[in-house]
Design a protein around this motif. Structure first.
Motif, PDB file in Angstrom:
ATOM      1  N   PHE A 376      21.146  44.630  38.333  1.00 32.15           N
ATOM      2  CA  PHE A 376      22.362  45.186  37.740  1.00 32.15           C
ATOM      3  C   PHE A 376      23.184  44.025  37.192  1.00 32.15           C
ATOM      4  O   PHE A 376      23.410  43.035  37.901  1.00 32.15           O
ATOM      5  N   THR A 377      23.603  44.146  35.948  1.00 33.42           N
ATOM      6  CA  THR A 377      24.452  43.134  35.339  1.00 33.42           C
ATOM      7  C   THR A 377      25.884  43.648  35.349  1.00 33.42           C
ATOM      8  O   THR A 377      26.194  44.674  34.731  1.00 33.42           O
ATOM      9  N   VAL A 378      26.755  42.971  36.079  1.00 32.94           N
ATOM     10  CA  VAL A 378      28.136  43.420  36.266  1.00 32.94           C
ATOM     11  C   VAL A 378      29.071  42.371  35.699  1.00 32.94           C
ATOM     12  O   VAL A 378      28.720  41.195  35.523  1.00 32.94           O
ATOM     13  N   ASP A 379      30.285  42.822  35.381  1.00 33.66           N
ATOM     14  CA  ASP A 379      31.315  41.901  34.917  1.00 33.66           C
ATOM     15  C   ASP A 379      32.288  41.621  36.045  1.00 33.66           C
ATOM     16  O   ASP A 379      32.369  42.359  37.020  1.00 33.66           O
ATOM     17  N   GLY A 380      33.014  40.556  35.893  1.00 34.41           N
ATOM     18  CA  GLY A 380      33.982  40.202  36.924  1.00 34.41           C
ATOM     19  C   GLY A 380      33.351  39.377  38.037  1.00 34.41           C
ATOM     20  O   GLY A 380      32.153  39.094  38.047  1.00 34.41           O
ATOM     21  N   ARG A 381      34.172  39.000  38.984  1.00 31.78           N
ATOM     22  CA  ARG A 381      33.728  38.131  40.064  1.00 31.78           C
ATOM     23  C   ARG A 381      33.349  38.907  41.321  1.00 31.78           C
ATOM     24  O   ARG A 381      32.702  38.377  42.212  1.00 31.78           O
ATOM     25  N   ASP A 382      33.786  40.159  41.425  1.00 30.35           N
ATOM     26  CA  ASP A 382      33.514  40.936  42.633  1.00 30.35           C
ATOM     27  C   ASP A 382      32.124  41.564  42.573  1.00 30.35           C
ATOM     28  O   ASP A 382      31.742  42.151  41.551  1.00 30.35           O
ATOM     29  N   PRO A 383      31.353  41.462  43.657  1.00 34.04           N
ATOM     30  CA  PRO A 383      30.022  42.086  43.684  1.00 34.04           C
ATOM     31  C   PRO A 383      30.153  43.598  43.847  1.00 34.04           C
ATOM     32  O   PRO A 383      31.218  44.118  44.187  1.00 34.04           O
ATOM     33  N   PRO A 384      29.068  44.341  43.628  1.00 34.15           N
ATOM     34  CA  PRO A 384      29.118  45.791  43.835  1.00 34.15           C
ATOM     35  C   PRO A 384      29.458  46.142  45.276  1.00 34.15           C
ATOM     36  O   PRO A 384      29.062  45.460  46.219  1.00 34.15           O
ATOM     37  N   GLN A 385      30.190  47.225  45.424  1.00 28.08           N
ATOM     38  CA  GLN A 385      30.544  47.718  46.753  1.00 28.08           C
ATOM     39  C   GLN A 385      29.580  48.766  47.263  1.00 28.08           C
ATOM     40  O   GLN A 385      29.431  48.937  48.468  1.00 28.08           O
ATOM     41  N   GLN A 386      28.913  49.473  46.341  1.00 29.56           N
ATOM     42  CA  GLN A 386      27.981  50.527  46.712  1.00 29.56           C
ATOM     43  C   GLN A 386      26.851  50.581  45.698  1.00 29.56           C
ATOM     44  O   GLN A 386      27.026  50.219  44.527  1.00 29.56           O
ATOM     45  N   LEU A 387      25.694  51.037  46.172  1.00 35.55           N
ATOM     46  CA  LEU A 387      24.592  51.395  45.285  1.00 35.55           C
ATOM     47  C   LEU A 387      24.369  52.893  45.419  1.00 35.55           C
ATOM     48  O   LEU A 387      24.352  53.433  46.539  1.00 35.55           O
ATOM     49  N   GLU A 388      24.198  53.555  44.284  1.00 37.83           N
ATOM     50  CA  GLU A 388      23.874  54.982  44.269  1.00 37.83           C
ATOM     51  C   GLU A 388      22.485  55.131  43.673  1.00 37.83           C
ATOM     52  O   GLU A 388      22.236  54.704  42.542  1.00 37.83           O
ATOM     53  N   LEU A 389      21.573  55.730  44.434  1.00 39.73           N
ATOM     54  CA  LEU A 389      20.172  55.847  44.030  1.00 39.73           C
ATOM     55  C   LEU A 389      19.780  57.316  44.041  1.00 39.73           C
ATOM     56  O   LEU A 389      20.097  58.037  45.001  1.00 39.73           O
ATOM     57  N   ARG A 390      19.066  57.749  42.985  1.00 40.14           N
ATOM     58  CA  ARG A 390      18.660  59.150  42.862  1.00 40.14           C
ATOM     59  C   ARG A 390      17.224  59.240  42.363  1.00 40.14           C
ATOM     60  O   ARG A 390      16.754  58.412  41.602  1.00 40.14           O
ATOM     61  N   SER A 391      16.571  60.319  42.777  1.00 38.14           N
ATOM     62  CA  SER A 391      15.219  60.581  42.286  1.00 38.14           C
ATOM     63  C   SER A 391      15.240  61.380  40.998  1.00 38.14           C
ATOM     64  O   SER A 391      14.416  61.162  40.110  1.00 38.14           O
ATOM     65  N   GLY A 392      16.152  62.332  40.851  1.00 40.44           N
ATOM     66  CA  GLY A 392      16.184  63.198  39.683  1.00 40.44           C
ATOM     67  C   GLY A 392      17.593  63.408  39.184  1.00 40.44           C
ATOM     68  O   GLY A 392      18.578  63.013  39.818  1.00 40.44           O
ATOM     69  N   VAL A 393      17.690  64.073  38.040  1.00 34.37           N
ATOM     70  CA  VAL A 393      18.978  64.259  37.390  1.00 34.37           C
ATOM     71  C   VAL A 393      19.927  65.065  38.265  1.00 34.37           C
ATOM     72  O   VAL A 393      21.119  64.786  38.344  1.00 34.37           O
ATOM     73  N   PHE A 394      19.394  66.091  38.948  1.00 33.65           N
ATOM     74  CA  PHE A 394      20.250  66.967  39.737  1.00 33.65           C
ATOM     75  C   PHE A 394      20.175  66.677  41.245  1.00 33.65           C
ATOM     76  O   PHE A 394      20.635  67.478  42.047  1.00 33.65           O
ATOM     77  N   SER A 395      19.603  65.560  41.617  1.00 28.10           N
ATOM     78  CA  SER A 395      19.524  65.210  43.031  1.00 28.10           C
ATOM     79  C   SER A 395      20.858  64.642  43.501  1.00 28.10           C
ATOM     80  O   SER A 395      21.521  63.901  42.769  1.00 28.10           O
ATOM     81  N   ALA A 396      21.249  64.995  44.721  1.00 24.39           N
ATOM     82  CA  ALA A 396      22.512  64.465  45.262  1.00 24.39           C
ATOM     83  C   ALA A 396      22.443  62.963  45.477  1.00 24.39           C
ATOM     84  O   ALA A 396      23.454  62.275  45.396  1.00 24.39           O
ATOM     85  N   GLY A 397      21.259  62.416  45.759  1.00 24.31           N
ATOM     86  CA  GLY A 397      21.090  60.989  45.891  1.00 24.31           C
ATOM     87  C   GLY A 397      21.645  60.433  47.187  1.00 24.31           C
ATOM     88  O   GLY A 397      22.105  61.149  48.073  1.00 24.31           O
ATOM     89  N   VAL A 398      21.600  59.103  47.297  1.00 24.47           N
ATOM     90  CA  VAL A 398      22.104  58.382  48.466  1.00 24.47           C
ATOM     91  C   VAL A 398      23.048  57.307  47.995  1.00 24.47           C
ATOM     92  O   VAL A 398      22.953  56.803  46.863  1.00 24.47           O
ATOM     93  N   ARG A 399      23.965  56.933  48.887  1.00 26.90           N
ATOM     94  CA  ARG A 399      24.877  55.824  48.612  1.00 26.90           C
ATOM     95  C   ARG A 399      24.757  54.822  49.743  1.00 26.90           C
ATOM     96  O   ARG A 399      24.805  55.174  50.912  1.00 26.90           O
ATOM     97  N   VAL A 400      24.637  53.553  49.363  1.00 26.77           N
ATOM     98  CA  VAL A 400      24.457  52.474  50.325  1.00 26.77           C
ATOM     99  C   VAL A 400      25.640  51.526  50.208  1.00 26.77           C
ATOM    100  O   VAL A 400      25.918  51.000  49.123  1.00 26.77           O
ATOM    101  N   HIS A 401      26.350  51.319  51.312  1.00 30.60           N
ATOM    102  CA  HIS A 401      27.494  50.399  51.341  1.00 30.60           C
ATOM    103  C   HIS A 401      26.971  48.965  51.401  1.00 30.60           C
ATOM    104  O   HIS A 401      26.113  48.627  52.217  1.00 30.60           O
ATOM    105  N   MET A 402      27.530  48.118  50.552  1.00 32.86           N
ATOM    106  CA  MET A 402      27.158  46.711  50.554  1.00 32.86           C
ATOM    107  C   MET A 402      28.072  45.928  51.501  1.00 32.86           C
ATOM    108  O   MET A 402      29.268  46.232  51.607  1.00 32.86           O
ATOM    109  N   PRO A 403      27.538  44.948  52.222  1.00 31.96           N
ATOM    110  CA  PRO A 403      28.369  44.161  53.141  1.00 31.96           C
ATOM    111  C   PRO A 403      29.350  43.275  52.381  1.00 31.96           C
ATOM    112  O   PRO A 403      29.165  42.969  51.226  1.00 31.96           O
TER     113      PRO A 403
END
Length: 403
Positions: A376-403
């Motif tokens: 993931f290419t992000v702007d700014g100095r702060d790293p991502p706080q969460q990742l959201e991963l999904r299998s399909g367009v209508f899947s609720a997916g999962v969210r992973v908190h970053m340390p």
């Protein structure tokens, strides 16, 4: 402190065969596999087994991600603990794995909070540490403590329905008492009339002359009894209504993420190193590392100068838990930044990190698993706080908190 167990393959044993060619390359077995297990100990302890299943020696870099705030008390095999960005720490080993061998590593941690579960995933990378071979995770659990004494809530909060029933019983009892007293009064009056009401004595003449019956006033329940019964019934009804409303309000989950709105299934949230399952895939984020700002190194097709940004690479395990082939798309994998902004997977950088292979091009076969880097290419100095991963367009997916 490193236990190296060499397990030679008998000459007659056939070498490991690759799966049929119809399976995507990402689903084929890797030459190095990793397993992680915990020990039954007062403090967190982990055993990491790194196995070289190929017929030639391999150099590998093993990294174990530690929970935020955790520190090591023992490391085996010459590993060393280094900061991994933010409050996270990782333990790194550089190993030379003989052919068909298993190397066992170990770490012991100081618990950040007594009794709190701790997940510490580990991955084996290529010798330069750029591409993962395999990853595994385990969660240490403290020994079960005896159940604490539970203080029960007041009876009026635990048994509103019983209170209402008690009010009804009190009302019925009051009515029965009133009926009994009325009948008793009638019997006393009848007895007095049969004996002359206490006015006749010896020498009473029979038959007694008929006398007009005295007028009896119809008795009604006392006012205090009616008011008290009505108050008890009202209290029971109000208590039942309040209890029902409290249950309905408590059932509202205020922590639900936006992913659980109109999507298929229920959104799941977890931490680094914890397997999370949604409708079709089980995702496990083993590691997240970000470079310095302005070092994304992303170029367009015309060879323009590198774009300003920060490259963050997540090592992700994906397992297809269904019985069918399942496609997935780079646009649905997102990194959330402070303030609610998000970016999707950087497709060109992800393809480069996977040696030119487009990991989203082919559907995942049923029951297969792969470990791969997502960039993931992000702007700014702060790293991502969460990742959201999904299998399909209508899947609720999962969210992973970053340390």
């Amino acid at each position: 402190m490193v236990a190296r167990v060499t397990e030679p393959t008998p000459p007659s044993a056939p070498p490991a065969m690759a799966p049929p060619s119809r399976a995507p390359a990402s689903a084929r077995p890797q030459p190095v596999t990793v397993t992680v297990a915990t020990e039954n100990s007062p403090a967190p302890r982990y055993r990491i087994q790194v196995r070289n299943v190929s017929s030639s020696p391999l150099d590998t870099t093993v990294r174990q991600e530690l929970p935020p705030g955790a520190s090591t008390t023992a490391i085996s095999g010459g590993g060393r603990s280094t900061p991994a960005g933010g409050s996270a720490t990782e333990v790194t080993w550089r190993l030379r794995l003989p052919a068909h061998s298993t190397t066992t590593l170990g770490t012991a941690l100081a618990a950040t909070a007594p009794g709190r579960p701790m997940s510490a995933p580990a991955c084996a990378f290529t010798s330069d540490g750029s591409r993962p071979y395999d990853c595994a995770t385990a969660t240490w659990q403290a020994a079960a403590a005896p159940p604490a004494e539970v203080t029960e809530a007041p009876a009026w909060r635990r048994y509103p329905v019983l209170l209402a029933g008690l009010a009804v019983l009190l009302l019925i009892s009051a009515a029965l008492v009133w009926v009994w007293r009325r009948r008793r009064g009638r019997r006393v009056t009848a007895a007095a009339l049969s004996t002359g009401g206490g006015e006749g004595g010896p020498g009473t003449i029979y038959p007694r002359p008929a006398a007009p019956s005295p007028l009896r006033r119809r008795r009604t329940p006392p006012v205090w009894m009616l008011v008290g019964a009505a108050a008890v019934v009202l209290a029971g009804v109000v208590g039942t209504a309040g209890w029902t409303a409290t249950r309905q309000v408590a059932a509202i989950d205020t922590e639900k993420q936006p992913t659980s709105g109109a999507w298929r299934g229920t959104g799941v949230t977890g931490a680094l190193g914890v397997p999370l399952r949604e409708s079709a895939f089980e995702f496990t984020v083993y590691r997240m590392i970000c470079g310095a700002p302005g070092t994304a190194g992303k170029t367009d097709g015309g060879g323009a100068a590198p774009a300003k940004g920060r490259r963050c690479e997540a090592t992700v395990g994906v397992r297809n838990v269904t019985s069918d082939h399942q496609p997935w798309h780079s646009e649905l994998q997102r990194a959330y930044l402070p303030g609610g902004r998000w970016v999707s997977t950087d497709e060109s950088a992800t393809r480069t990190a996977n040696l030119g292979r487009d990991v989203f091009a082919d559907p995942m076969a049923a029951g297969t698993r792969m470990v791969l880097p997502l960039v993931f290419t992000v702007d700014g100095r702060d790293p991502p706080q969460q990742l959201e991963l999904r299998s399909g367009v209508f899947s609720a997916g999962v969210r992973v908190h970053m340390p």
